[in-house]
Design an enzyme around this catalytic site. Structure first.
Site, PDB file in Angstrom:
ATOM      1  N   GLU A 143      18.439 -16.580 -12.660  1.00 36.30           N
ATOM      2  CA  GLU A 143      18.965 -17.610 -13.430  1.00 36.30           C
ATOM      3  C   GLU A 143      18.933 -18.852 -12.388  1.00 36.30           C
ATOM      4  OE1 GLU A 143      23.229 -17.104 -13.871  1.00 36.30           O
ATOM      5  OE2 GLU A 143      23.037 -18.594 -15.499  1.00 36.30           O
ATOM      6  N   ARG A 193      18.100 -10.192 -12.970  1.00 30.39           N
ATOM      7  CA  ARG A 193      18.546 -11.335 -13.749  1.00 30.39           C
ATOM      8  C   ARG A 193      17.988 -12.489 -12.501  1.00 30.39           C
ATOM      9  NH1 ARG A 193      22.688 -10.643 -15.737  1.00 30.39           N
ATOM     10  NH2 ARG A 193      24.549 -11.640 -14.298  1.00 30.39           N
ATOM     11  N   TYR A 253      17.582  -5.104 -18.106  1.00 30.64           N
ATOM     12  CA  TYR A 253      18.406  -4.057 -17.856  1.00 30.64           C
ATOM     13  C   TYR A 253      18.003  -2.589 -18.225  1.00 30.64           C
ATOM     14  CZ  TYR A 253      20.596  -8.657 -17.373  1.00 30.64           C
ATOM     15  OH  TYR A 253      20.647  -9.923 -17.226  1.00 30.64           O
ATOM     16  N   GLU A 266      17.909 -17.964 -17.671  1.00 31.28           N
ATOM     17  CA  GLU A 266      18.242 -16.713 -17.162  1.00 31.28           C
ATOM     18  C   GLU A 266      17.923 -15.557 -17.861  1.00 31.28           C
ATOM     19  OE1 GLU A 266      22.662 -16.022 -17.312  1.00 31.28           O
ATOM     20  OE2 GLU A 266      23.023 -17.969 -17.985  1.00 31.28           O
ATOM     21  N   HIS A 307      21.015 -10.295 -23.720  1.00 30.89           N
ATOM     22  CA  HIS A 307      21.828 -11.695 -23.874  1.00 30.89           C
ATOM     23  C   HIS A 307      21.038 -12.609 -23.872  1.00 30.89           C
ATOM     24  CE1 HIS A 307      20.371 -12.543 -19.694  1.00 30.89           C
ATOM     25  NE2 HIS A 307      20.918 -11.506 -19.167  1.00 30.89           N
ATOM     26  N   ASP A 309      25.211 -22.372 -11.567  1.00 29.73           N
ATOM     27  CA  ASP A 309      25.390 -20.737 -11.926  1.00 29.73           C
ATOM     28  C   ASP A 309      23.993 -20.123 -11.547  1.00 29.73           C
ATOM     29  OD1 ASP A 309      25.638 -18.665 -13.591  1.00 29.73           O
ATOM     30  OD2 ASP A 309      25.678 -19.613 -15.513  1.00 29.73           O
ATOM     31  N   HIS A 316      28.664  -8.179 -16.835  1.00 29.34           N
ATOM     32  CA  HIS A 316      30.007  -8.607 -16.372  1.00 29.34           C
ATOM     33  C   HIS A 316      30.400  -7.846 -15.333  1.00 29.34           C
ATOM     34  CE1 HIS A 316      30.114 -11.816 -19.895  1.00 29.34           C
ATOM     35  NE2 HIS A 316      28.932 -11.732 -19.315  1.00 29.34           N
ATOM     36  N   ASP A 321      25.081 -12.709  -9.119  1.00 30.35           N
ATOM     37  CA  ASP A 321      25.287 -14.032 -10.038  1.00 30.35           C
ATOM     38  C   ASP A 321      26.557 -14.762  -9.462  1.00 30.35           C
ATOM     39  OD1 ASP A 321      25.808 -15.694 -12.132  1.00 30.35           O
ATOM     40  OD2 ASP A 321      25.375 -14.285 -13.588  1.00 30.35           O
ATOM     41  N   ASP A 346      56.915 -16.630  -8.484  1.00 25.42           N
ATOM     42  CA  ASP A 346      56.819 -18.008  -8.194  1.00 25.42           C
ATOM     43  C   ASP A 346      55.390 -18.311  -7.663  1.00 25.42           C
ATOM     44  OD1 ASP A 346      57.300 -17.138  -5.990  1.00 25.42           O
ATOM     45  OD2 ASP A 346      58.875 -18.453  -5.496  1.00 25.42           O
ATOM     46  N   HIS A 367      30.221 -22.524 -18.786  1.00 25.84           N
ATOM     47  CA  HIS A 367      29.570 -22.372 -20.032  1.00 25.84           C
ATOM     48  C   HIS A 367      30.067 -23.902 -20.793  1.00 25.84           C
ATOM     49  CE1 HIS A 367      29.169 -17.717 -20.245  1.00 25.84           C
ATOM     50  NE2 HIS A 367      28.651 -18.239 -19.360  1.00 25.84           N
ATOM     51  N   HIS A 406      22.512 -21.304 -21.317  1.00 24.67           N
ATOM     52  CA  HIS A 406      23.765 -22.053 -21.933  1.00 24.67           C
ATOM     53  C   HIS A 406      23.938 -23.309 -21.371  1.00 24.67           C
ATOM     54  CE1 HIS A 406      25.684 -20.861 -18.101  1.00 24.67           C
ATOM     55  NE2 HIS A 406      25.542 -19.501 -18.233  1.00 24.67           N
TER      56      HIS A 406
HETATM   57  N1  GLY Z   1      27.774 -16.632 -14.551  1.00 21.49           N
HETATM   58  C1  GLY Z   1      27.736 -16.508 -16.028  1.00 21.49           C
HETATM   59  C2  GLY Z   1      26.675 -16.536 -16.788  1.00 21.49           C
HETATM   60  O1  GLY Z   1      25.623 -16.396 -16.353  1.00 21.49           O
HETATM   61  O2  GLY Z   1      26.412 -17.090 -17.979  1.00 21.49           O
HETATM   62 MN    MN Z   2      24.753 -18.518 -16.940  1.00 24.03          MN
HETATM   63 MN    MN Z   3      25.342 -16.660 -14.070  1.00 24.32          MN
END
Ligand code: GLY
Ligand code: MN
Ligand code: MN
Length: 432
Positions: A403, A401, A384, A380, A346, A267, A239, A256, A36, A357, A350
């Site tokens: 961002e 990265r 890698y 971003e 990547h 983000d 991820h 991140d 619950d 996103h 976005h």
């Molecule tokens: N934190 C998710 C992205 O950077 O898209």
């Molecule tokens: Mn992002």
């Molecule tokens: Mn991110």
């Protein structure tokens, strides 16, 4: 901060797209975690954009045509439930506070919807988002069809309401930008705290705890997504969320993480040395990603198109991969053949908004869409580098990265996120 008129206006804009139609938008269900207990509740972003109403078990009905109307269905006032679960508005107070034309108990939804749907040309809802909801909507449609001999006509067209709402959500108004700046500022403080707390021997989860503490202390409701705190080789896992490893002297740490404030996401990613000083190889790789990001941010302006920042970043990164001896050959050919995706796999951003996103198409009629003032997006780029025989050893296990969040303005863009970013800024902040 809450202004019902903002949401009333959004409902009027939706109504204007419907013609003689009706739209039905439900908020998100509560999701059980086990027995619950539930996952922390988060309302549906479309519903919230239209209403500002954050309670579960709520549905908004928007009617177009000559006399537009917006009707809320929500939980009843219930003093005994409120002793356990806290305040709920109930239909009467919700109608008044949130500016609806009418409000009813959610228990009346099945009884009232067929009447509201009768003699409307079209019905808009989130088609296919939830099979149980699809079945319920079809049940109402069939209830209308059952009245056909009374001269009542069921909607002949069914549309996905998200199509119109996505386009509206894509352009942020001043109110939304204010909330996004606040989400960005809280997240900025969290990254600064995380940098200052990082040193060899601590653990990824301890740094995650610093972030979460700063989010809540700053007034944010929640993290906007699961925090990635990835040291050393873990930073090459895009991820990575285990966040359970010790921080080692000589490694980089990629974070991140960002907060949600007023239901709007930030983000942010920063990458910095665990010991506070970049090695020569780390600095070379880092400054390449930084240069790619600067060039990509420069490409965010009206007159540019969605993919321009990505194309710009890919070109800078690919040239850098050649310079760092990760790839060999002509830059054009390495881009053409996607060879660069071995180290940058990547996209460069976005849309960002209520969802990390966020809503909105990226192409229109087959072409990357032009950037317009009020659009908010991330920039971003990353790099890698996994160990391999053909990769210089000094670069092994470097994952970077950087961002930031930007809002397109009339003349370019506003960068919303500002934690330390250059090598000098990061080293000064960590050792300050
Ligand atoms: N934190 C998710 C992205 O950077 O898209
Ligand atoms: Mn992002
Ligand atoms: Mn991110």
């Amino acid at each position: 901060m809450f202004d019902a008129a903002i949401h009333t206006d959004r409902r009027a804009r939706l109504a204007a797209t419907l013609g003689d139609g009706i739209a039905i938008v439900a908020t998100a269900p509560e999701v059980p975690r086990n027995r619950d207990t539930h996952y922390p509740y988060r309302h549906d972003s479309y519903f919230y954009w239209l209403t500002g109403f954050a309670e579960p078990e709520a549905v908004v009905v928007v009617i177009g045509g000559e006399q537009p109307e917006a009707i809320l269905f929500c939980r009843d006032k219930d003093e005994s439930r409120e002793i356990w679960d806290g305040f709920r508005y109930g239909p009467a107070a919700a109608r008044e506070q949130f500016g609806f034309d009418a409000a009813y108990s959610i228990t009346e939804l099945d009884a009232r919807l067929p009447d509201l749907m009768g003699n409307r040309a079209r019905l808009a809802y989130a088609v296919g988002q939830d099979p149980a909801w699809d079945a319920r909507v079809i049940g109402w449609l069939n209830a209308v069809r059952a009245k056909t001999r009374q001269g009542i006509i069921a909607p002949g067209e069914i549309l996905d309401v998200r199509h119109a709402l996505d386009e509206m959500r894509l352009i942020k108004d001043a109110h939304e930008l204010t909330l996004m700046r606040r989400a960005a500022a809280i997240s900025d403080g969290a990254h600064r705290a995380a940098m200052r707390a990082t040193r060899p021997g601590r653990h990824e989860y301890e740094i995650e705890a610093e972030l979460l503490c700063a989010f809540r202390s700053g007034g944010a409701e929640a993290p906007a997504y699961t925090s990635i705190v990835a040291s050393g080789a873990n930073a090459c896992v895009l991820h990575y969320v285990f966040n359970n490893q010790p921080l080692r002297d000589g490694d980089l740490l990629l974070i991140d993480a960002a907060a949600e404030f007023g239901s709007y996401a930030a983000d942010i990613t920063r990458t910095f040395p665990v010991n506070g000083r970049f090695s020569a190889a780390q600095k070379d790789a880092y400054e390449l990603v930084l240069a790619a990001q600067a060039a990509a941010i420069d490409a965010v302006r009206p007159g540019s198109h969605w993919n321009a920042p990505h194309e710009t970043a890919v070109r800078v990164l690919t040239q850098g991969m050649v310079d760092l001896k990760l790839l060999s050959g002509e830059v054009d050919g390495l881009i053409e053949s996607n060879a660069y995706t071995r180290f940058y796999m990547h996209r460069t951003g976005h849309w960002l908004g209520l969802d990390v996103h966020d809503a909105g198409e990226y192409k229109l009629a087959g072409e990357w869409r032009p950037l317009q003032p009020g659009m908010t997006l991330t920039v971003e780029p990353g790099l890698y580098i996994r160990p391999a025989d053909d990769v210089p050893e000094a670069l092994w296990n470097i994952g970077i990265r950087i961002e930031d969040d930007v809002a397109v303005t009339e003349s370019g863009c506003e960068v919303l996120t500002t934690p330390p970013k250059t090598v000098a800024e990061i080293e000064a902040w960590m050792n300050g």
